[in-house]
Structure formats: C-alpha cells, structure tokens
Scaffold this active site. Structure first.
Site, PDB file in Angstrom:
ATOM      1  N   ASP A 245       0.821  -1.211   0.000  1.00  0.00           N
ATOM      2  CA  ASP A 245       0.000   0.000   0.000  1.00  0.00           C
ATOM      3  C   ASP A 245       0.852   1.257   0.000  1.00  0.00           C
ATOM      4  O   ASP A 245       1.985   1.224   0.451  1.00  0.00           O
ATOM      5  CB  ASP A 245      -0.728   0.088   1.355  1.00  0.00           C
ATOM      6  CG  ASP A 245      -1.952  -0.750   1.380  1.00  0.00           C
ATOM      7  OD1 ASP A 245      -2.260  -1.356   0.360  1.00  0.00           O
ATOM      8  OD2 ASP A 245      -2.598  -0.783   2.450  1.00  0.00           O
ATOM      9  N   LYS A 267      -3.499   2.782  -3.159  1.00  0.00           N
ATOM     10  CA  LYS A 267      -4.829   3.330  -3.435  1.00  0.00           C
ATOM     11  C   LYS A 267      -5.001   4.510  -2.524  1.00  0.00           C
ATOM     12  O   LYS A 267      -5.166   4.375  -1.338  1.00  0.00           O
ATOM     13  CB  LYS A 267      -5.911   2.278  -3.190  1.00  0.00           C
ATOM     14  CG  LYS A 267      -6.280   1.637  -4.486  1.00  0.00           C
ATOM     15  CD  LYS A 267      -7.575   0.920  -4.514  1.00  0.00           C
ATOM     16  CE  LYS A 267      -7.588  -0.333  -3.683  1.00  0.00           C
ATOM     17  NZ  LYS A 267      -7.978  -0.056  -2.313  1.00  0.00           N
ATOM     18  N   MET A 380     -10.115   7.005   7.493  1.00  0.00           N
ATOM     19  CA  MET A 380     -10.315   7.691   6.218  1.00  0.00           C
ATOM     20  C   MET A 380     -11.306   8.849   6.371  1.00  0.00           C
ATOM     21  O   MET A 380     -12.170   9.047   5.528  1.00  0.00           O
ATOM     22  CB  MET A 380     -10.818   6.704   5.146  1.00  0.00           C
ATOM     23  CG  MET A 380      -9.793   5.633   4.835  1.00  0.00           C
ATOM     24  SD  MET A 380     -10.369   4.448   3.620  1.00  0.00           S
ATOM     25  CE  MET A 380     -11.364   3.364   4.612  1.00  0.00           C
TER      26      MET A 380
HETATM   27  N1  SAH Z   1      -5.885  -1.438   7.453  1.00  0.00           N
HETATM   28  C1  SAH Z   1      -5.575  -0.145   8.005  1.00  0.00           C
HETATM   29  C2  SAH Z   1      -6.546   0.922   7.559  1.00  0.00           C
HETATM   30  C3  SAH Z   1      -6.475   1.197   6.095  1.00  0.00           C
HETATM   31  S1  SAH Z   1      -7.588   2.466   5.604  1.00  0.00           S
HETATM   32  C4  SAH Z   1      -5.474  -0.264   9.523  1.00  0.00           C
HETATM   33  O1  SAH Z   1      -5.823  -1.299  10.076  1.00  0.00           O
HETATM   34  O2  SAH Z   1      -5.034   0.689  10.145  1.00  0.00           O
HETATM   35  C5  SAH Z   1      -6.527   3.868   5.623  1.00  0.00           C
HETATM   36  C6  SAH Z   1      -6.814   4.745   6.828  1.00  0.00           C
HETATM   37  O3  SAH Z   1      -6.219   4.183   7.975  1.00  0.00           O
HETATM   38  C7  SAH Z   1      -6.236   6.117   6.728  1.00  0.00           C
HETATM   39  O4  SAH Z   1      -7.058   6.992   5.995  1.00  0.00           O
HETATM   40  C8  SAH Z   1      -6.192   6.526   8.197  1.00  0.00           C
HETATM   41  O5  SAH Z   1      -7.453   6.877   8.661  1.00  0.00           O
HETATM   42  C9  SAH Z   1      -5.836   5.207   8.845  1.00  0.00           C
HETATM   43  N2  SAH Z   1      -4.389   5.074   9.075  1.00  0.00           N
HETATM   44  C10 SAH Z   1      -3.549   4.196   8.520  1.00  0.00           C
HETATM   45  N3  SAH Z   1      -2.300   4.330   9.027  1.00  0.00           N
HETATM   46  C11 SAH Z   1      -2.373   5.340   9.923  1.00  0.00           C
HETATM   47  C12 SAH Z   1      -1.435   5.966  10.795  1.00  0.00           C
HETATM   48  N4  SAH Z   1      -0.169   5.567  10.832  1.00  0.00           N
HETATM   49  N5  SAH Z   1      -1.876   6.958  11.586  1.00  0.00           N
HETATM   50  C13 SAH Z   1      -3.159   7.358  11.578  1.00  0.00           C
HETATM   51  N6  SAH Z   1      -4.076   6.797  10.782  1.00  0.00           N
HETATM   52  C14 SAH Z   1      -3.699   5.804   9.963  1.00  0.00           C
END
Ligand code: SAH
Length: 458
Positions: A245, A267, A380
């Site tokens: 990703d 994405k 998100m």
């Molecule tokens: N599978 C991921 C989420 C993917 S969707 C998980 O479990 O965390 C992508 C969203 O995840 C981003 O828009 C944000 O809201 C969140 N996200 C992912 N990494 C992040 C981080 N290091 N800090 C804060 N939010 C994060």
C-alpha cells in the site's frame, strides 16, 4: 568475549611446534589436517613424529627451538609438556612476532585452539574460553550427532552443484532443497554411492515446487517497524515479491529481502491510484509464476483493507493464501494518547468506522455513536469531518464531545491533535499524513506514560 573466533588460512604457511613428545603429537594430529608446512623442534622425537617425517608430512629439527627459528611462521605452539621449556620457547616465538599458543596454558597463550567437529569443508569450532572444558566436550558430542558423518563429502558434491542450484529462487525453496540433500536424501544415498543422483532428484523435485506460488496478506502495522509481528518480519525476509500500500513506509519495506521485487500498488483516497481489480490480478499473476508474494497492507489487513476482494480473487484462482494480522491504526493512536479503546464501566464497545466509502460519505449507526461515553475510531475521515460533525449533532451528540485526531500514528512524524466535535473540521483541514479520529477520547492528562511517549518523538 575475550577470544575472537576466526578461521586462519594455513595452506602453504609455516606452523612451528616446539616439543617432539606426546604433547606435541596430540597437537600435530590436528595441525596435520591442514595444508600447512609443519616444523617440529626438539630432541628425542616420539616414534609417531619419525613416522610422519618418513611420510613427508612434516620437518623435524632435532634440537631445542632458538631465537629466530619461528620468524615468519603463521602460528606457533609450545608443546614441550614442561613449563620451563614452554616458557622459554614461547618467549622466542613472541619475540619473532608469531602468534603463540602454549599448550594447556591459557594465561600465557595469545590464541587457543577450540574443540572441533570436523566435516571438512564444514568445520564447527567450540570454545568456552577455558571456563568449561566439560561443557565444550558435551556440546561437541551433540554437534557430532547432529551433523551426519557424510556431510563433508556431501558438501563437496554440493559445491559443484551451486551454479545450477541458482536456478531455484533464493529463499525458501533453495534452502529447502539444500537442507533436504544434506540432511535427508543425501546421507542415505551416499551409503549406496548414489549421492549425485539424489542431488539431481532433489533438484528436480524442488524445481516443481517453484511453480507453486502463494500469497500472504500481511498487516504492516501503523508504520513503526517495531510494531510489525515477527511473522510479518519473517515473511518479508522470504518473499520473492512484495506488493504494498501507499501507506507502508520505507522503514518497513527495508526489511524485505534485498533481492525481492517491490511493487507499490497504492490506493489513495484522492488522487491517482490503482484499481482494486488490477491489484487482484497482479497478486494472482505473480503467484502463478511460482513467486512467494507478500501483500503488505497498512495496519491490520482485515480492517478497511479490501481484504475480502483479494482473498476472494485468490481463492477463485486456486492460489493458496494466508492472512497475517497486524496492529491497526486505532490501537496505535489510542496508545499514543495513553488511553484504552474500551474501559470498564464506561464503554464496553468500540466502533471502527469509516466516514468515506466507495460511494462517498458512509452512513453509520449515528445514534449509538452519540451515546454518552461512546468511543469510535474513524478511518479515512479527514475529508468527511464536517459531514461527520453534522450527523452526530443531528443525532444529539454533545458539542463538546472530545475527539482526538492522530496523524501518522506510531511514526516519527506523529501528531496528536486534541479537539472537540465542534472544533473537528478546523483540525482536520490541511492534514497531510494519514489520520485517524478517536471520538470520545481525549489524551490522558499530564500522565507520565504520555510524557514518556511524546519525548520519543521530540
Ligand atoms: N488497514 C488499516 C486501515 C487502512 S484504511 C489499519 O488497520 O489501520 C486507511 C486509513 O487508515 C487512513 O485513511 C487513516 O485513517 C488510517 N491510518 C492508517 N495508518 C495510519 C497511521 N499511521 N496513523 C493514523 N491513521 C492511519
């Protein structure tokens, strides 16, 4: 460690031994395994030494060692079985600048000879710095049992095959091939004089295995490489192809095997991005080429990670796959503000929501979300802050409900932005990194744990 283990090249080099009695013979048995030019000084030689001289294995000089005799030698052994003679000889050798060992005298030696398990060219050296000779013997016995006696001969046969073995992809399959030959089929075939055939068979068997690719759908965690699971790290070491990703940071990708092909299939919520169907096809294509693919997803792959689509497409294509969980960003964000996601007596549930889905803004159970004490982690949600605020107020939420926005959770660039439902859109405007909103949670006030955490990023 007081002694540093090394393997010294002795081919064509002089090794000088002072002493020609029993003690010297014991050392010489070892030294004569090498291709060194061995010189022995001493009167009244042991009959074994005379035999070796006759066999042309060493040179014997029938007098005590003198100053200058050892000059230019690579190693020197004082093996007179007599402290005074040894001391004298060692002094000469050291003055000649030769690395010196006094047999059975650790204190006066510049190097010591380890216990050895010899499956030349495989040699295992065991040392305890003289502290536990019994232990060394015991370890030696166990290693002897572990390494088939045929290992040396097999290694020589294997050595000639190394170029061809490179046809197998480096990593899992190539390792399995060598290990099967050295420890299973090889030793058994060797006794029948058929080791070469066994090697060929083993090679062909593993060549077939190459066509059996697979995919691991792996959680990369929120970005701090130390928050990877051990399983994720091990798989990264093995993978032929890593497809990741946009949110997986370089610090995590660095853990992939050097030879691995690394593909970003990002994405982004907004801006150019890969289509999910293309990513699904990419996974299947690589697996069908026999690659071990790691599909690395930020956080936990099962939380807003399009896991279902990828798993379904692999499953229909008949590609074997496994899912490896990861630390989701909600967990990392809550940890960064020193708060739990659920708390006894206050909230017995936590909601993981997205404010943005494929069709635009996502509807949710707003009433549940506005109950006093409710906690939700919103993924998100940056662009949806105003929508979220409107919906929550409409369903009766308190305007002062705490909300904490955590950007780049667990990464050096992490930012903690505490606000309220009213202030939320102002805080999310202009955020650049991925951010998660923790509704119903404020940072733990002036807590020691928190000071500790933020100092790490100061
Ligand atoms: N599978 C991921 C989420 C993917 S969707 C998980 O479990 O965390 C992508 C969203 O995840 C981003 O828009 C944000 O809201 C969140 N996200 C992912 N990494 C992040 C981080 N290091 N800090 C804060 N939010 C994060």
């Amino acid at each position: 460690m007081k002694h540093f283990p090394i393997f010294v090249a002795l081919t064509g080099q002089r090794v000088v031994v002072s002493g020609a009695g029993e003690c010297a013979v014991a050392k010489l048995r070892l030294i004569l395994k090498t291709e060194a030019r061995v010189e022995v000084y001493g009167t009244s030689p042991h009959t074994q030494i005379t035999t070796w001289v006759n066999e042309g294995k060493l040179t014997h000089i029938p007098r005590p060692l003198r100053a200058g005799d050892a000059r230019g030698a690579r190693l020197f052994y004082a093996a007179n079985d007599d402290a005074e003679n040894d001391g004298q000889a060692a002094e000469h050798a050291m003055a000649d600048g030769v690395l010196t060992n006094v047999v059975d005298n650790l204190g006066d030696s510049q190097f010591i000879t380890p216990a050895i398990v010899d499956r030349d060219p495989v040699v295992v050296a065991i040392g305890t710095e003289g502290a536990a000779p019994v232990l060394a013997r015991d370890i030696k016995r166990r290693v002897e049992e572990m390494l088939p006696t045929t290992l040396g001969s097999l290694t020589r046969i294997g050595q000639k095959f190394r170029a061809r073995a490179e046809m197998l992809p480096m990593g899992r399959i190539r390792r399995a091939f060598w290990s099967a030959f050295y420890f299973k089929s090889g030793p058994e075939a060797f006794t029948r004089g058929a080791a070469e055939d066994a090697l060929e068979d083993e090679f062909n068997r593993h060549l077939v295995a190459v066509t059996e690719g697979r995919v691991d759908l792996v959680g990369a965690g929120p970005g701090d490489p130390e928050l990877l699971t051990l399983k994720a790290r091990n798989l990264l070491h093995e993978a032929d192809v890593v497809i990741h990703d946009a949110l997986v940071p370089p610090a995590v990708l660095e853990l992939a095997r050097r030879e691995a092909v690394i593909i970003e299939a990002g994405k982004r919520g907004f801006g150019p991005s890969w289509k999910q169907d293309d990513i699904n096809d990419l996974l299947v294509d690589h697996a069908r080429k026999g690659h071990h693919v790691v599909r690395l997803k930020s956080g936990d792959p099962g939380i807003f990670g399009r896991l279902e689509e990828e798993a379904q497409s692999l499953s229909s294509a008949g590609v074997p796959f496994a899912i490896v969980p990861g630390v989701t960003s909600a967990s990392a964000a809550a940890a960064s503000i020193g708060q739990p996601l659920t708390r006894r007596g206050q909230n017995s549930a936590v909601r993981l929501l997205t404010a943005h889905d494929m069709k635009g803004y996502a509807e949710a159970d707003w009433r549940g979300l506005t109950a006093p004490g409710a906690v939700a982690a919103i993924y998100m949600g940056k662009k949806a802050a105003r929508f979220l605020q409107g919906r929550m107020l409409m369903f009766g939420a308190d305007r002062l409900t705490p909300v904490t926005v955590v950007e780049n959770a667990s990464q050096p660039s992490q930012r903690i932005l505490p606000t309220t439902l009213m202030g939320l859109p102002d805080v999310t405007d202009g955020l650049e990194g991925p951010a998660i909103m923790l509704v119903g949670l404020a940072p733990r006030p002036a807590a020691d744990a928190l000071t500790q955490l933020t100092e790490d990023f100061a």
